[in-house]
Design an enzyme around this catalytic site. Structure first.
Site, PDB file in Angstrom:
ATOM      1  N   ASN A   1       0.830  -1.206   0.000  1.00 50.48           N
ATOM      2  CA  ASN A   1       0.000   0.000   0.000  1.00 50.48           C
ATOM      3  C   ASN A   1       0.863   1.255   0.000  1.00 50.48           C
ATOM      4  OD1 ASN A   1      -1.995  -1.856   0.196  1.00 50.48           O
ATOM      5  ND2 ASN A   1      -2.406  -1.533   2.369  1.00 50.48           N
TER       6      ASN A   1
ATOM      7  N   HIS B   1       5.664  -0.595  -2.925  1.00 45.24           N
ATOM      8  CA  HIS B   1       5.160   0.147  -4.095  1.00 45.24           C
ATOM      9  C   HIS B   1       5.223   1.663  -3.904  1.00 45.24           C
ATOM     10  CE1 HIS B   1       2.787  -3.707  -5.352  1.00 45.24           C
ATOM     11  NE2 HIS B   1       4.072  -3.804  -5.586  1.00 45.24           N
TER      12      HIS B   1
ATOM     13  N   THR C   1      -4.623  -9.114   0.530  1.00 44.55           N
ATOM     14  CA  THR C   1      -4.078  -8.940  -0.832  1.00 44.55           C
ATOM     15  C   THR C   1      -4.589 -10.061  -1.734  1.00 44.55           C
ATOM     16  OG1 THR C   1      -2.063  -8.931  -2.193  1.00 44.55           O
ATOM     17  CG2 THR C   1      -1.892 -10.039  -0.060  1.00 44.55           C
TER      18      THR C   1
ATOM     19  N   ASN D   1      -8.091 -13.114   4.617  1.00 44.14           N
ATOM     20  CA  ASN D   1      -8.806 -12.515   3.489  1.00 44.14           C
ATOM     21  C   ASN D   1     -10.231 -13.083   3.488  1.00 44.14           C
ATOM     22  OD1 ASN D   1      -9.636 -11.748   0.779  1.00 44.14           O
ATOM     23  ND2 ASN D   1      -7.475 -11.541   0.277  1.00 44.14           N
TER      24      ASN D   1
END
Ligand code: BJW
Ligand code: ZN
Length: 245
Positions: A100, A117, A186, A211
């Protein structure tokens, strides 16, 4: 029910690595990239956050990033983010790898972190590569680099671009050296982050996915916890505190 093996690792581990994705920030109000939420003005977010859009339509690209920065500026970390601050306190050799760019882990208080990132609040010169950390307000004309006059862009890693070598190396070391690896929120499809849990597993780590949905990792994880990070991570913190006391 958590397995005995997982409980034993939770109790005895000192090296724990967590990889996070957009799902952990979803409960703060930031839309994820894929699926029904990943749409901005009828366009797919995963197609806007690309080097092709930056190159072919920088105005649209900046309009999208102006919107994203404004949205991110207005939201706060949620219980999932804060639980990972507790993880950092509870495990001596903790490391957080995030995909993120929203800075919410740092705002919550995590310090042992690598942002694979990039960070949306920094900009980078497309020409000389220098990072600019001073805040820039909403972009109307394309901003210019104060060193060389090149165009500035958000300091984020787009599809087809290379990650910072030193960040990737840190993430790979943390994956290869941990006893428990958590893959949290993710979709586990974007490389090279998606390979980290396999690297962890190959080195003997216990891989846990958190998740609400299945991902390509699910069949390879040692444990899958189905649900939202804002509920499951704080629940895990309570369990770990009991086990360690
Ligand atoms: C919840 C929840 C709740 C919801 N609680 N969970 C090898 C094979 C094939 C291709 C490649 C390869 N190696 C590299 C590539 C190309 C490419 C790639 O991976 N393509 C694949 C899609 C196939 N990779 C790259 O280009 C990377 N560069 C690179 O490797 O350079 C060398 C190279 C280049 C080309 C070829 C070969 C080598 C760079 C990747 C950069 C990704 N950039 C973005 C944008 C960043 C900027 C920004 O944020 O604005 O990063 S794209 C986007 O995807 C963003 C994210 O960080 C990333 C991952 O997405 P994430 O976080 O997983 O989000 P979602 O939306 O996909 O999933 C959310 C999940 O949350 C879902 O599962 C939900 O169920 C869940 N969820 N609510 C818990 N409450
Ligand atoms: Zn420059």
């Amino acid at each position: 029910m958590l397995s005995q093996k997982f409980l034993s690792r939770l109790k005895n581990a000192s090296a724990v690595t967590v990889l996070t994705g957009a799902g952990i920030s979803a409960e703060s109000g930031i839309p994820t990239f894929r699926g029904k939420d990943g749409i901005w003005e009828d366009k797919k977010v995963e197609e806007l956050a690309t080097a092709a859009t930056l190159e072919n339509n920088p105005e649209l690209f900046w309009k999208f990033y102006n919107w994203r920065k404004k949205l991110i500026n207005e939201v706060k970390p949620n219980l999932g983010h804060y639980a990972l601050v507790d993880f950092e306190r509870l495990y001596e050799d903790f490391f957080l790898v995030t995909q993120n760019v929203d800075n919410l882990h740092r705002t919550a208080g995590n310090e042992k972190i690598v942002e694979l990132h990039g960070n949306i609040f920094n900009t980078k010169c497309s020409k000389c590569g220098k990072i600019h950390t001073e805040p820039i307000s909403e972009v109307i004309q394309l901003p210019e680099c104060k060193y060389c006059g090149g165009h500035l862009r958000p300091d984020v890693v787009l599809f087809g671009e290379n990650l910072e070598e030193k960040n990737l190396k840190k993430a790979q070391e943390a994956a290869a050296g941990c006893e428990i690896f958590f893959s949290v929120g993710t979709s586990s499809i974007v490389e090279p982050a998606a390979s980290l849990p396999y690297l962890a597993k190959a080195n003997g780590s216990y891989v846990v996915e958190i998740n609400p949905e299945e991902t390509p990792l699910s069949d390879h994880a040692d444990e899958c916890l189905r649900g939202a990070t804002g509920k499951l991570l704080p629940a895990l913190v309570i369990i770990i505190e009991k086990l360690q006391s």
